[in-house]
Enzyme design. Structure first.
Site, PDB file in Angstrom:
ATOM      1  CE  LYS A 173      -0.372 -14.546  12.512  1.00  0.00           C
ATOM      2  NZ  LYS A 173       0.739 -13.866  13.049  1.00  0.00           N
ATOM      3  N   GLY A 226      -6.328  -5.999  10.081  1.00  0.00           N
ATOM      4  CA  GLY A 226      -5.078  -5.974   9.325  1.00  0.00           C
ATOM      5  C   GLY A 226      -5.319  -5.373   7.955  1.00  0.00           C
ATOM      6  CB  THR A 230      -4.297  -9.965   5.205  1.00  0.00           C
ATOM      7  OG1 THR A 230      -3.061  -9.366   4.884  1.00  0.00           O
ATOM      8  CG2 THR A 230      -4.055 -11.258   5.951  1.00  0.00           C
ATOM      9  CD  GLU A 248     -13.344  -3.459  12.560  1.00  0.00           C
ATOM     10  OE1 GLU A 248     -13.201  -2.440  11.866  1.00  0.00           O
ATOM     11  OE2 GLU A 248     -14.374  -3.694  13.218  1.00  0.00           O
ATOM     12  CB  CYS A 282      -6.378   1.584  10.591  1.00  0.00           C
ATOM     13  SG  CYS A 282      -7.200   1.670  12.198  1.00  0.00           S
ATOM     14  CD  GLU A 384      -3.660   1.261   5.108  1.00  0.00           C
ATOM     15  OE1 GLU A 384      -3.526   0.072   4.766  1.00  0.00           O
ATOM     16  OE2 GLU A 384      -4.231   1.595   6.153  1.00  0.00           O
TER      17      GLU A 384
HETATM   18  P1  NAD Z   1      -1.441  -7.772   7.723  1.00  0.00           P
HETATM   19  O1  NAD Z   1      -2.718  -7.984   7.033  1.00  0.00           O
HETATM   20  O2  NAD Z   1      -0.177  -7.989   6.998  1.00  0.00           O
HETATM   21  O3  NAD Z   1      -1.332  -8.702   9.025  1.00  0.00           O
HETATM   22  C1  NAD Z   1      -2.315  -8.690  10.051  1.00  0.00           C
HETATM   23  C2  NAD Z   1      -2.304 -10.023  10.760  1.00  0.00           C
HETATM   24  O4  NAD Z   1      -2.750 -11.022   9.843  1.00  0.00           O
HETATM   25  C3  NAD Z   1      -0.928 -10.467  11.241  1.00  0.00           C
HETATM   26  O5  NAD Z   1      -1.059 -11.115  12.485  1.00  0.00           O
HETATM   27  C4  NAD Z   1      -0.517 -11.455  10.166  1.00  0.00           C
HETATM   28  O6  NAD Z   1       0.402 -12.415  10.608  1.00  0.00           O
HETATM   29  C5  NAD Z   1      -1.854 -12.112   9.859  1.00  0.00           C
HETATM   30  N1  NAD Z   1      -1.914 -12.793   8.569  1.00  0.00           N
HETATM   31  C6  NAD Z   1      -1.152 -12.602   7.472  1.00  0.00           C
HETATM   32  N2  NAD Z   1      -1.515 -13.452   6.501  1.00  0.00           N
HETATM   33  C7  NAD Z   1      -2.549 -14.183   6.980  1.00  0.00           C
HETATM   34  C8  NAD Z   1      -3.370 -15.210   6.462  1.00  0.00           C
HETATM   35  N3  NAD Z   1      -3.196 -15.677   5.222  1.00  0.00           N
HETATM   36  N4  NAD Z   1      -4.338 -15.728   7.236  1.00  0.00           N
HETATM   37  C9  NAD Z   1      -4.532 -15.263   8.487  1.00  0.00           C
HETATM   38  N5  NAD Z   1      -3.791 -14.296   9.052  1.00  0.00           N
HETATM   39  C10 NAD Z   1      -2.805 -13.767   8.305  1.00  0.00           C
HETATM   40  O7  NAD Z   1      -1.529  -6.297   8.317  1.00  0.00           O
HETATM   41  P2  NAD Z   1      -0.398  -5.494   9.090  1.00  0.00           P
HETATM   42  O8  NAD Z   1       0.619  -5.058   8.099  1.00  0.00           O
HETATM   43  O9  NAD Z   1       0.017  -6.253  10.299  1.00  0.00           O
HETATM   44  O10 NAD Z   1      -1.226  -4.242   9.622  1.00  0.00           O
HETATM   45  C11 NAD Z   1      -1.391  -3.068   8.900  1.00  0.00           C
HETATM   46  C12 NAD Z   1      -2.774  -2.999   8.283  1.00  0.00           C
HETATM   47  O11 NAD Z   1      -3.756  -3.148   9.293  1.00  0.00           O
HETATM   48  C13 NAD Z   1      -3.053  -1.674   7.635  1.00  0.00           C
HETATM   49  O12 NAD Z   1      -3.682  -1.898   6.399  1.00  0.00           O
HETATM   50  C14 NAD Z   1      -4.012  -0.999   8.601  1.00  0.00           C
HETATM   51  O13 NAD Z   1      -4.858  -0.046   8.011  1.00  0.00           O
HETATM   52  C15 NAD Z   1      -4.765  -2.160   9.108  1.00  0.00           C
HETATM   53  N6  NAD Z   1      -5.407  -1.847  10.374  1.00  0.00           N
HETATM   54  C16 NAD Z   1      -6.764  -1.715  10.400  1.00  0.00           C
HETATM   55  C17 NAD Z   1      -7.405  -1.380  11.590  1.00  0.00           C
HETATM   56  C18 NAD Z   1      -8.894  -1.219  11.653  1.00  0.00           C
HETATM   57  O14 NAD Z   1      -9.419  -1.167  12.758  1.00  0.00           O
HETATM   58  N7  NAD Z   1      -9.596  -1.158  10.548  1.00  0.00           N
HETATM   59  C19 NAD Z   1      -6.647  -1.194  12.749  1.00  0.00           C
HETATM   60  C20 NAD Z   1      -5.270  -1.331  12.669  1.00  0.00           C
HETATM   61  C21 NAD Z   1      -4.648  -1.663  11.478  1.00  0.00           C
END
Ligand code: NAD
Length: 480
Positions: A173, A226, A230, A248, A282, A384
């Site tokens: 997804k 993400g 979440t 992550e 991130c 963040e």
């Molecule tokens: P997000 O958590 O909003 O979304 C990430 C993914 O999760 C998307 O595909 C989204 O559709 C899905 N999602 C949302 N709600 C969900 C649910 N209830 N169940 C399952 N999936 C769901 O994050 P974002 O805004 O897309 O990304 C930014 C964040 O990601 C930042 O906090 C960043 O630090 C983090 N990030 C972390 C890393 C790492 O390696 N630690 C790498 C990249 C980004």
């Protein structure tokens, strides 16, 4: 207008709802394609296709999987130009960045994990000749791979590749904000001859289809990258079902400059660490700790560099910062800048939306912003922001900076700049984060255990750690 389609059971198909969401081009604020607004029916179809495909894929030879994954890597390279353009259009990032970083990493991920699986071995424990334990590592079945929008294809393939190499089938997804390169990947998988159902990609809102995927009884394993909130939600719904989870999550990474650092090098890296990908990595160093003895000199050199950064059309080769990913995200970053001002922060440079006259006037551009004067403990320095916003914080000594660096709920990465080797090691040992760089930033070796401490995540991915995650150990004890 182009319609993105789901990839289920080897076919590109419409969502069962027949509904679509708008996909915006951040560089001009216009809708340019449509995203399937999938629901739990699509997830159920994808999971049952993946479950069926696991019967063959899960028991296939490593060499068979290797051949197909390498073919996907070749095709990704063949289509690199189109992928670069698509990633930039969908996300707003400069094409030059997509060409240098995002897109090359996709075939690299496939090649790396296809090859790693050939070298992956398991343990044996000899009981003084009386018995022998050996550990088998088996794929688990259908893996859920959920990825964010900041490095769309890069992070999606970082999960899919090890999951498939280890013999799992996948329901992925991608982020609904940047679905395009995942869609192109599904076409590439068809071209490469990946058997039907081995990889399924379902598009749509996380709030609509996330739970259907992560709580599906036929999905024993979830790899998520993400936001921390979440991640918390996924842990809450999936953990009681005893699923294997890798999370992550977010970061608020400290970048620490000691007075004995290589000045030019650390200024240049501090700017890169704060503003690459519009600050939407991130691992970005968004809290810059500068030793008080060099604070003013460092600040001046940093601001000089920041003032030269070009915010502009992502397609122009000399653009440093493109658009941020969405209007909502731009609003969130701007509100954090307002919060910083209200907390007494001084905006040293930037602080505003940037309007590019002409065709791109409705694009989501932000000036690179540097703030000083905020308490290390205030919300802006603790939460963040995930945008082009850098906060400068002076410090006196090692003890002082370690305390401030470790003060957030996050623990993803940190950078330390010093020419004193002992100090570098000493401070690295005290920093609570999963990754610490000394005199560099974002230097990635795919073999290292990658992940965060505290609320930046659970588990580690990368190298054999990914293959361990995507396999279940089974010990066999043989009495001799
Ligand atoms: P997000 O958590 O909003 O979304 C990430 C993914 O999760 C998307 O595909 C989204 O559709 C899905 N999602 C949302 N709600 C969900 C649910 N209830 N169940 C399952 N999936 C769901 O994050 P974002 O805004 O897309 O990304 C930014 C964040 O990601 C930042 O906090 C960043 O630090 C983090 N990030 C972390 C890393 C790492 O390696 N630690 C790498 C990249 C980004």
């Amino acid at each position: 207008m182009e319609k993105i389609l789901n990839y289920i059971d080897g076919k590109l198909i419409e969502p069962s709802s027949n509904k679509y969401l708008d996909n915006f081009n951040p560089s001009n604020g216009r809708v340019y394609s449509l995203i399937p607004d999938s629901n739990s029916n699509d997830i159920n179809n994808a999971v049952s296709s993946a479950k069926k495909a696991f019967e063959n894929w899960g028991s296939s030879t490593k060499k068979y999987r290797y051949d197909i994954l390498m073919k996907i890597a070749d095709k990704l390279e063949e289509h690199a130009d189109a992928l670069v353009k698509a990633e930039s259009l969908d996300n707003g990032k400069p094409e030059s960045l997509a060409r240098m970083v995002d897109i090359p990493r996709a075939p690299e991920n496939f090649r790396f994990f296809a090859t790693a699986m050939l070298h992956f071995s398991s343990e044996s424990h000899d009981m003084d000749g009386k018995a022998l334990n050996y550990t088998l590592r088996e794929p688990l079945g259908v893996a859920a791979c959920i990825s964010p929008w900041n490095l769309p294809l890069y992070l999606l393939t970082w999960k899919i590749a090890p999951a498939l190499a280890a013999g799992n089938t996948v329901v992925a997804k991608p982020s609904e904000i940047t679905p395009m390169t995942a869609y192109l990947l599904s076409k590439i998988c068809i071209e490469a001859g990946l058997p039907a159902g081995v990889l399924n990609i379902v598009h749509g809102l996380g709030s609509n289809i996330g739970d259907a995927l992560t709580t599906h009884e036929d999905v024993p394993i979830v790899s998520f990258t993400g936001g921390t909130l979440t991640g918390q939600h996924i842990a809450r719904v999936a953990a009681p079902m005893f699923k294997k989870l890798s999370l992550e999550l977010g970061g608020k990474n400290p970048n620490i400059i000691f007075e004995d650092a290589n000045f030019e090098k650390s200024v240049a890296i501090a700017v890169k660490a704060a503003f690459s990908n519009q600050g939407q990595i991130c691992l970005c160093g968004s809290r810059l700790f500068i030793q008080d003895t060099i604070y003013e000199k460092f600040k001046e050199a940093l601001l000089k560099k920041v003032s030269k950064l070009i915010v502009g059309n992502p397609r122009d080769e000399n653009t440093d910062l493109g658009a941020v990913v969405s209007k909502e995200h731009m609003g969130k970053v701007l509100s954090k800048i307002e919060e910083a001002k209200a907390l007494g922060g001084k905006i040293l440079i930037g602080g505003n939306r940037k309007i590019i006259e002409g065709e791109l006037s409705a694009g989501y551009y932000l000036e690179p912003t540097v703030i000083e004067g905020l308490d290390f403990n205030c919300s802006v320095n603790q939460e963040e922001i995930f945008g082009p916003v850098l906060s400068l914080i002076p410090f006196k000594n090692e003890e002082d900076v370690v305390m401030m660096a470790n003060s957030t709920k996050y623990g993803l990465s940190a950078s330390i700049f010093t020419e004193n080797i002992s100090r570098g090691h000493r401070v690295a040992a005290k920093i609570k984060s999963g990754v610490v760089w000394i005199n560099t930033w974002l230097l990635r070796d795919l073999r290292i255990p990658f992940g965060g401490m505290k609320q930046s995540g659970v588990g580690r991915e990368g190298g054999f750690k990914s293959l361990q995650f995507f396999t279940e150990p089974k010990n066999v004890c043989l009495k001799i």
